[in-house]
Each structure stands twice: as structure tokens, then as C-alpha cells.
Design a protein around this motif. Sequence first.
Motif, PDB file in Angstrom:
ATOM      1  N   GLY A 192       0.809  -1.209   0.000  1.00 53.03           N
ATOM      2  CA  GLY A 192       0.000   0.000   0.000  1.00 53.03           C
ATOM      3  C   GLY A 192       0.843   1.260   0.000  1.00 53.03           C
ATOM      4  O   GLY A 192       0.492   2.256  -0.645  1.00 53.03           O
ATOM      5  N   ILE A 193       1.958   1.239   0.722  1.00 52.24           N
ATOM      6  CA  ILE A 193       2.852   2.395   0.767  1.00 52.24           C
ATOM      7  C   ILE A 193       3.442   2.661  -0.611  1.00 52.24           C
ATOM      8  O   ILE A 193       3.492   3.804  -1.079  1.00 52.24           O
ATOM      9  CB  ILE A 193       3.961   2.184   1.816  1.00 52.24           C
ATOM     10  N   VAL A 194       3.897   1.596  -1.285  1.00 50.89           N
ATOM     11  CA  VAL A 194       4.492   1.762  -2.612  1.00 50.89           C
ATOM     12  C   VAL A 194       3.463   2.271  -3.612  1.00 50.89           C
ATOM     13  O   VAL A 194       3.738   3.174  -4.412  1.00 50.89           O
ATOM     14  CB  VAL A 194       5.113   0.432  -3.090  1.00 50.89           C
ATOM     15  N   ALA A 195       2.258   1.703  -3.584  1.00 53.47           N
ATOM     16  CA  ALA A 195       1.207   2.148  -4.507  1.00 53.47           C
ATOM     17  C   ALA A 195       0.835   3.604  -4.254  1.00 53.47           C
ATOM     18  O   ALA A 195       0.675   4.394  -5.194  1.00 53.47           O
ATOM     19  CB  ALA A 195      -0.018   1.246  -4.368  1.00 53.47           C
ATOM     20  N   THR A 196       0.708   3.980  -2.982  1.00 61.72           N
ATOM     21  CA  THR A 196       0.371   5.358  -2.644  1.00 61.72           C
ATOM     22  C   THR A 196       1.477   6.313  -3.064  1.00 61.72           C
ATOM     23  O   THR A 196       1.209   7.393  -3.607  1.00 61.72           O
ATOM     24  CB  THR A 196       0.118   5.487  -1.137  1.00 61.72           C
ATOM     25  N   LEU A 254       9.291   3.665 -15.550  1.00 58.69           N
ATOM     26  CA  LEU A 254      10.313   2.863 -14.877  1.00 58.69           C
ATOM     27  C   LEU A 254       9.899   2.521 -13.449  1.00 58.69           C
ATOM     28  O   LEU A 254      10.110   1.385 -12.988  1.00 58.69           O
ATOM     29  CB  LEU A 254      11.651   3.619 -14.876  1.00 58.69           C
ATOM     30  N   LEU A 255       9.308   3.474 -12.746  1.00 60.19           N
ATOM     31  CA  LEU A 255       8.840   3.199 -11.388  1.00 60.19           C
ATOM     32  C   LEU A 255       7.754   2.129 -11.388  1.00 60.19           C
ATOM     33  O   LEU A 255       7.737   1.238 -10.534  1.00 60.19           O
ATOM     34  CB  LEU A 255       8.313   4.484 -10.743  1.00 60.19           C
ATOM     35  N   ALA A 256       6.849   2.209 -12.355  1.00 61.67           N
ATOM     36  CA  ALA A 256       5.778   1.215 -12.435  1.00 61.67           C
ATOM     37  C   ALA A 256       6.330  -0.172 -12.731  1.00 61.67           C
ATOM     38  O   ALA A 256       5.867  -1.177 -12.173  1.00 61.67           O
ATOM     39  CB  ALA A 256       4.768   1.627 -13.508  1.00 61.67           C
ATOM     40  N   LEU A 257       7.342  -0.252 -13.600  1.00 64.54           N
ATOM     41  CA  LEU A 257       7.923  -1.550 -13.920  1.00 64.54           C
ATOM     42  C   LEU A 257       8.700  -2.118 -12.732  1.00 64.54           C
ATOM     43  O   LEU A 257       8.666  -3.331 -12.477  1.00 64.54           O
ATOM     44  CB  LEU A 257       8.857  -1.415 -15.136  1.00 64.54           C
ATOM     45  N   LEU A 258       9.394  -1.262 -11.994  1.00 70.35           N
ATOM     46  CA  LEU A 258      10.196  -1.735 -10.872  1.00 70.35           C
ATOM     47  C   LEU A 258       9.335  -2.217  -9.712  1.00 70.35           C
ATOM     48  O   LEU A 258       9.666  -3.200  -9.043  1.00 70.35           O
ATOM     49  CB  LEU A 258      11.128  -0.613 -10.395  1.00 70.35           C
ATOM     50  N   PHE A 259       8.210  -1.538  -9.487  1.00 71.82           N
ATOM     51  CA  PHE A 259       7.388  -1.830  -8.304  1.00 71.82           C
ATOM     52  C   PHE A 259       6.003  -2.351  -8.671  1.00 71.82           C
ATOM     53  O   PHE A 259       5.065  -2.188  -7.889  1.00 71.82           O
ATOM     54  CB  PHE A 259       7.249  -0.564  -7.445  1.00 71.82           C
ATOM     55  N   GLN A 260       5.878  -2.974  -9.840  1.00 73.69           N
ATOM     56  CA  GLN A 260       4.559  -3.405 -10.282  1.00 73.69           C
ATOM     57  C   GLN A 260       3.944  -4.435  -9.327  1.00 73.69           C
ATOM     58  O   GLN A 260       2.733  -4.448  -9.098  1.00 73.69           O
ATOM     59  CB  GLN A 260       4.632  -3.969 -11.700  1.00 73.69           C
ATOM     60  N   ARG A 261       4.764  -5.303  -8.745  1.00 67.18           N
ATOM     61  CA  ARG A 261       4.216  -6.315  -7.837  1.00 67.18           C
ATOM     62  C   ARG A 261       3.607  -5.661  -6.602  1.00 67.18           C
ATOM     63  O   ARG A 261       2.519  -6.031  -6.157  1.00 67.18           O
ATOM     64  CB  ARG A 261       5.322  -7.293  -7.425  1.00 67.18           C
TER      65      ARG A 261
END
Length: 273
Positions: A192-196, A254-261
Motif C-alpha cells: 500500500g505504501i508503494v502504490a500510494t 520505470l517506477l511502475a515496472l520496478l514496483f509493479q508487484r
Amino acid sequence: MRKFQYAMCGLLAVVVLAPFSWLVISSISPADDLAGGSLWPSHPTFSRYADIFTSGPDGIAGTFRVSMVNSLVVASATTLISLVVGCLGGYAFARLRFRFRRTTLFAFLAIYMLPPIALVIPLYLALANLALLDTQLGLILTYCSIVTPFCLWTMSNFFMSLPSELEDAARVDGCSRMGALFRIVLPLARPGIVATAMFGFLLSWDEFLYSLIFTSTSNSKTIPVAIAEFTGKFSSDFGLVAAGGVLAALPPVLLALLFQRYIVNGLTGAVKG
């Protein structure tokens, strides 16, 4: 049925990727090919990218490079501040019981839902009185007024989805509430922190209206304003506009690809132990 699903996914991929692909092609196409409507450059060139990274700060491309640095600084600082406030405040709204808790939370949501144009005049007067017009700090404070309510709302909802039994067990073992937050809750809330943080960064990175009104020089202008000025104040090199668009889109992609999970888990509220 599976073939139909694959076909629909392929069609969706084409619809989503086609504009970005055309942006990339335009950025490496000579001006004559762009004027002639060519679908593929006869002589691909990366000179526009080289100009952006090597030209002086007073040139067209150099102005964009400075604006890109400004956007990175402003968006990163805004996301960090808003995320800290959102995590602490969201945890308080999710776990503590006090009067007007839901009312206060909805008040923050109402502030987030206000149209930006309604806040332009009071924010402008506040920044002018504080001598923060045309500064990165002024933009950071302004963007925090947008991103912080979003972080508060999303993090409070995510904390509500987490089981409270683990915190209770930690507190029984002698852990304080803040200790339980940092040792138990925040590790569980990582998706949740990463998505936010991702969406908060995008809100700051793409914001145009406040940056246009509250900045006047390249010292604090951000990427959206710099791109908008390419075809008006500076030139009509649409290839340079396309190159700027590609570079502006790279950090979020790039951020979306790195933290997509983490983003997928954060959006679905899933907790994996």
C-alpha cells in the motif's frame, strides 16, 4: 474463449502503446519527415536527446533539462512529505477512536476533490506573502496540499484492511503503539505504501496549472510547463516536443515496472505473510 481473451489483450496493448510508439518515432524523425507525414524516419536521429543533455542552460533543450531536474526534486520531496504524513495520519484514523474521526477524514477527501482553479488565488496570495513564488519550496508546499489528502485517504483505508490482532499481540508483549506501527504494521503495509507513493509521485510529476501560475523562470518551472512552451515561446520543433514527452514519461514508467508487484498488491489490498 482463451483465444478471444488473448485477442482482446493484444488489441488493448496496441491501443495503449500506439500513441507512445508514435511519440518515440516522432522524436527520432527529421523535421522533413514530420512535415511530410512519414510513418517511419528515413534517417533516424538522436540529436534532440543529445541537445537536451548537452546544450547550455539558456537554450531550448537546456531549459527542458533544468525543468526535468526541478520536476524530480519537487515530486520526490512532495511524495516523501505527503507519504510520512499519510502513513502516520492514516494509521491514526484507522486504529484510534476519537470524536469526528470520519468527519475529519471526509473533510480531507473534500479538500482533495476541490477543483485546483478554486484554490489558485488564496494559494497565490499565501506564496506571495511568504516570498515563495517561483521557488521549488513554494511548489512543494502547494503540491502537498493536493497529495497529502490523497495519501491520508488511501493509507487509512489500507490500514483498515490489515488485521489488528498482530498489533495487539505485539503490544501485549510490551511493544508501544509506535513500536507496533514501525515493526508490525508498516512492513505489512509495504504494498500500500508503494502504490500510494507511486500515485502521489504521478500527481506531482504531471501537475500543470499551479506550476504555470506560480513559476516564471527556469529556476523552478517543471516539465509540463516546459513542454507547453516549446511550441509557443521557443520554437515549433515538434520532434523536440516528442523527445521531451518521451523523457517526461520515462520516470513514471520505470517506477511502475520496478514496483509493479507492490502496486498490484497495494491496489487490491492483499496481504501476504
